[in-house]
Design a protein around this motif. Structure first.
Motif, short mmCIF file in Angstrom:
data_model
loop_
_atom_site.label_atom_id
_atom_site.label_comp_id
_atom_site.label_asym_id
_atom_site.label_seq_id
_atom_site.Cartn_x
_atom_site.Cartn_y
_atom_site.Cartn_z
N THR A 79 0.85 -1.19 0.00
CA THR A 79 0.00 0.00 0.00
C THR A 79 0.89 1.24 0.00
O THR A 79 2.05 1.18 0.40
CB THR A 79 -0.92 0.02 1.23
OG1 THR A 79 -0.11 0.04 2.41
CG2 THR A 79 -1.83 -1.20 1.25
N PRO A 80 0.34 2.37 -0.41
CA PRO A 80 1.15 3.60 -0.40
C PRO A 80 1.61 4.00 1.01
O PRO A 80 2.65 4.60 1.17
CB PRO A 80 0.23 4.66 -0.99
CG PRO A 80 -0.89 3.96 -1.61
CD PRO A 80 -0.96 2.59 -1.03
N SER A 81 0.83 3.66 2.01
CA SER A 81 1.22 4.03 3.37
C SER A 81 2.34 3.15 3.92
O SER A 81 3.14 3.60 4.74
CB SER A 81 0.00 3.95 4.30
OG SER A 81 -0.50 2.62 4.31
N SER A 82 2.46 1.91 3.44
CA SER A 82 3.51 1.03 3.96
C SER A 82 4.86 1.31 3.31
O SER A 82 5.86 1.42 4.01
CB SER A 82 3.12 -0.44 3.77
OG SER A 82 3.07 -0.73 2.39
N ASN A 83 4.91 1.40 1.98
CA ASN A 83 6.17 1.65 1.29
C ASN A 83 5.85 2.35 -0.02
O ASN A 83 5.46 1.71 -1.00
CB ASN A 83 6.91 0.33 1.06
CG ASN A 83 8.32 0.55 0.55
OD1 ASN A 83 8.72 1.67 0.24
ND2 ASN A 83 9.06 -0.53 0.45
N LEU A 84 6.02 3.65 -0.04
CA LEU A 84 5.64 4.45 -1.20
C LEU A 84 6.49 4.13 -2.43
O LEU A 84 5.99 4.06 -3.55
CB LEU A 84 5.73 5.94 -0.87
CG LEU A 84 5.17 6.90 -1.90
CD1 LEU A 84 3.70 6.62 -2.15
CD2 LEU A 84 5.38 8.32 -1.46
#
Length: 164
Positions: A79-84
């Motif tokens: 996800t974008p919040s975990s690893n952009l």
């Protein structure tokens, strides 16, 4: 739903099942035509089965990377919040492979034109001899006509007055 999509839908229904079925059937038909057809019909049927075999190889080459990526996408769940950074790379690769999968439908025409002379001649005949002539006639209808010039008599006649 995520388990179904990642373990059944993409690997089986979209990916490996169609690839396996088309590969197996094309190989069987290729082998059958090479063995059992009389010599008179063999050349045309061999060409047709060769086209089918090339089409299946292209299908597998262009579909397999997209299927593997979709399975990887659903299994890893980035996800974008975990690893952009990883998410951006995954989206870029997904866009590129999505385009490659869509090339699957267009690339067959060009491969057939390059690989088979008879198909190349037929395409050339249809496009150049029929379509181009029709288009040329339609575009230039009446524009290339030659009309004679009207020659005007410049000598004065008796009824004309000459003014000095």
């Amino acid at each position: 739903m995520a388990n179904y999509v990642s373990y059944v839908y993409y690997p089986v229904l979209i990916g490996f099942l169609p690839m396996t079925i088309t590969s197996l059937l094309s190989l069987l038909s290729y082998r059958n035509v090479r063995r059992r057809i009389p010599v008179v019909r063999r050349r045309l049927d061999q060409q047709l089965t060769g086209m089918v075999l090339i089409r299946v190889i292209i299908f597998v080459i262009l579909t397999l990377p997209y299927t593997v990526l979709r399975i990887y996408t659903y299994v890893t769940k980035i996800t974008p919040s975990s690893n952009l950074y990883a998410f951006a790379i995954q989206n870029l690769v997904s866009s590129i492979l999505g385009t490659v999968v869509n090339l699957n439908y267009a690339v067959s025409f060009y491969v057939f034109c390059v690989a088979f002379r008879r198909f190349h001649r037929q395409v050339k005949h249809v496009l150049i001899k029929k379509c181009w002539r029709q288009c040329k006639l339609w575009c230039s209808s009446g524009k290339n006509q030659i009309n004679p010039d009207v020659v005007m008599n410049t000598r004065p006649t008796d009824s004309d007055e000459i003014i000095d």
